[in-house]
Design a protein around this motif. Structure first.
Motif, short mmCIF file in Angstrom:
data_model
loop_
_atom_site.label_atom_id
_atom_site.label_comp_id
_atom_site.label_asym_id
_atom_site.label_seq_id
_atom_site.Cartn_x
_atom_site.Cartn_y
_atom_site.Cartn_z
N LEU A 10 0.78 -1.23 0.00
CA LEU A 10 0.00 0.00 0.00
C LEU A 10 0.82 1.29 0.00
O LEU A 10 0.39 2.32 0.53
N HIS A 11 2.00 1.26 -0.63
CA HIS A 11 2.80 2.49 -0.66
C HIS A 11 3.79 2.39 -1.82
O HIS A 11 4.79 1.68 -1.74
N ALA A 12 3.52 3.10 -2.91
CA ALA A 12 4.41 3.09 -4.07
C ALA A 12 4.29 4.41 -4.81
O ALA A 12 3.23 5.06 -4.81
N ALA A 30 4.24 -4.06 -10.41
CA ALA A 30 3.62 -4.66 -9.22
C ALA A 30 3.00 -6.00 -9.58
O ALA A 30 3.12 -6.99 -8.84
N HIS A 31 2.35 -6.05 -10.72
CA HIS A 31 1.73 -7.29 -11.18
C HIS A 31 2.80 -8.35 -11.47
O HIS A 31 2.67 -9.51 -11.07
N ALA A 32 3.89 -7.93 -12.12
CA ALA A 32 4.97 -8.87 -12.43
C ALA A 32 5.67 -9.37 -11.17
O ALA A 32 6.19 -10.49 -11.14
N ALA A 33 5.63 -8.56 -10.11
CA ALA A 33 6.25 -8.95 -8.84
C ALA A 33 5.37 -9.89 -8.02
O ALA A 33 5.77 -10.34 -6.94
N GLY A 34 4.17 -10.18 -8.52
CA GLY A 34 3.28 -11.11 -7.83
C GLY A 34 2.31 -10.48 -6.87
O GLY A 34 1.62 -11.19 -6.12
N LEU A 35 2.23 -9.15 -6.88
CA LEU A 35 1.27 -8.48 -6.01
C LEU A 35 -0.14 -8.62 -6.58
O LEU A 35 -0.33 -8.66 -7.80
N ASP A 36 -1.11 -8.68 -5.70
CA ASP A 36 -2.51 -8.71 -6.11
C ASP A 36 -3.18 -7.35 -5.96
O ASP A 36 -4.16 -7.06 -6.63
N VAL A 37 -2.64 -6.53 -5.04
CA VAL A 37 -3.16 -5.18 -4.80
C VAL A 37 -1.98 -4.25 -4.56
O VAL A 37 -1.04 -4.59 -3.83
N VAL A 38 -2.01 -3.07 -5.19
CA VAL A 38 -0.99 -2.06 -4.94
C VAL A 38 -1.69 -0.71 -4.77
O VAL A 38 -2.78 -0.50 -5.30
N ALA A 39 -1.08 0.18 -4.00
CA ALA A 39 -1.60 1.54 -3.87
C ALA A 39 -0.62 2.49 -4.53
O ALA A 39 0.60 2.35 -4.38
N ILE A 40 -1.13 3.46 -5.28
CA ILE A 40 -0.29 4.53 -5.82
C ILE A 40 -0.43 5.69 -4.85
O ILE A 40 -1.53 6.18 -4.59
#
Length: 286
Positions: A10-12, A30-40
């Motif tokens: 939750l912090h990018a 973020a998707h390539a790193a395997g995250l399912d949820v990211v916050a901008i």
């Protein structure tokens, strides 16, 4: 039944503030790193939201629109993450613009002072900022790296750009309680970023209690800048004051060594944020 959220960061940051990758590339990485949820969560701007949202929908991952709001306690910085804020809320919009103007003016003053002793110009710094991005110290650092004055961003911040370095210029920012209230008034969810990080104002129990009274919702505990002993204390403060805790990378692309997903947030904490925020809509994972 609870949604299976997966891995949550939750912090990018993107090029709209001091990251090195575009909002779209932030989501793709973020998707390539395997995250399912990211916050901008760019500094004092929501300009990256539209392209980040579009990219998240394309790849089927979750996105939490946010901002990292600049605040100041005495002479030290406090960064307040605001999730799901309404970007058109009057007080939020006005303060965001004021901070943006102040950031640029401060950067100019610092460049003028540094330029007396080092081969640095305002154009050098502009060349390291994406079109429309608010110029700040990270862009000055990148220019100094390119010019060979320092080897990397960290060295710039530890030396020339440090407040003891002789070139530092203060900037005006609201008190943390004011930032928390502005985020709340915009329907957002305020969380203190890296509360025990280097250069961050001291978060004692009295300060935390004051922020809770203003509407604070959480503390970013799992973060590389919070020492282990401080994390234990922050977890205790969160339990005492009924706050959620989050974990995040504070990713800046190539601007910092932080890796996407190196610290993550629990699904329960994310659910609480989504239930609390009313100013903007998240993108839910497919």
């Amino acid at each position: 039944m609870a949604r299976p959220w997966g891995s949550i960061d939750l912090h990018a940051h993107s090029t709209e503030s001091d990251g090195t990758e575009s909002p779209r590339e932030l989501v793709l990485q973020a998707h390539a790193a395997g995250l399912d949820v990211v916050a901008i969560t760019d500094h004092d701007t929501v300009a990256g939201w539209p392209s980040a949202i579009e990219a998240a929908r394309e790849v089927g991952m979750g996105l939490v629109p946010g901002v990292e709001f600049s605040a100041q306690q005495q002479y030290a910085s406090v960064h307040v993450l605001g999730y799901l804020v309404d970007p058109a809320a009057p007080a939020f919009l006005a303060e965001r613009e004021r901070i943006r103007v102040e950031r640029v003016e401060r950067a100019r003053r610092m460049v003028e002072r540094i330029g007396v002793d080092h081969p640095l110009t305002w154009q050098d710094v502009q060349d390291h900022a994406a079109p429309g991005a608010t110029i700040g110290r990270p862009h000055i650092a990148d220019a100094l790296v390119t010019l060979g004055v320092v080897p990397d961003r960290s060295s710039a911040f530890d030396g020339i750009l440090h407040w003891r370095g002789g070139y530092y210029q203060p900037h005006r920012a609201p008190a943390p309680v004011v930032a928390v209230r502005i985020i709340r008034e915009a329907g957002g969810v305020p969380v203190i970023a890296h509360p025990a990080g280097r250069g961050q104002a001291t978060m004692d129990e009295l300060v935390i209690a004051e922020l809770v009274d203003a509407g604070l919702f959480g503390l970013e505990v799992e973060h590389r800048d919070n020492p282990p002993e401080a994390r234990a204390w922050l977890h205790e403060q969160a339990r005492r004051h009924g706050l959620i805790t989050t974990g995040s990378s504070d990713w800046h692309g190539r601007g910092k060594p932080n890796l996407l997903g190196e610290h993550t947030t629990t699904p329960e904490a994310l659910e609480a944020i989504l239930a609390e925020g009313t100013g903007a809509e998240p993108v839910l994972p497919a």
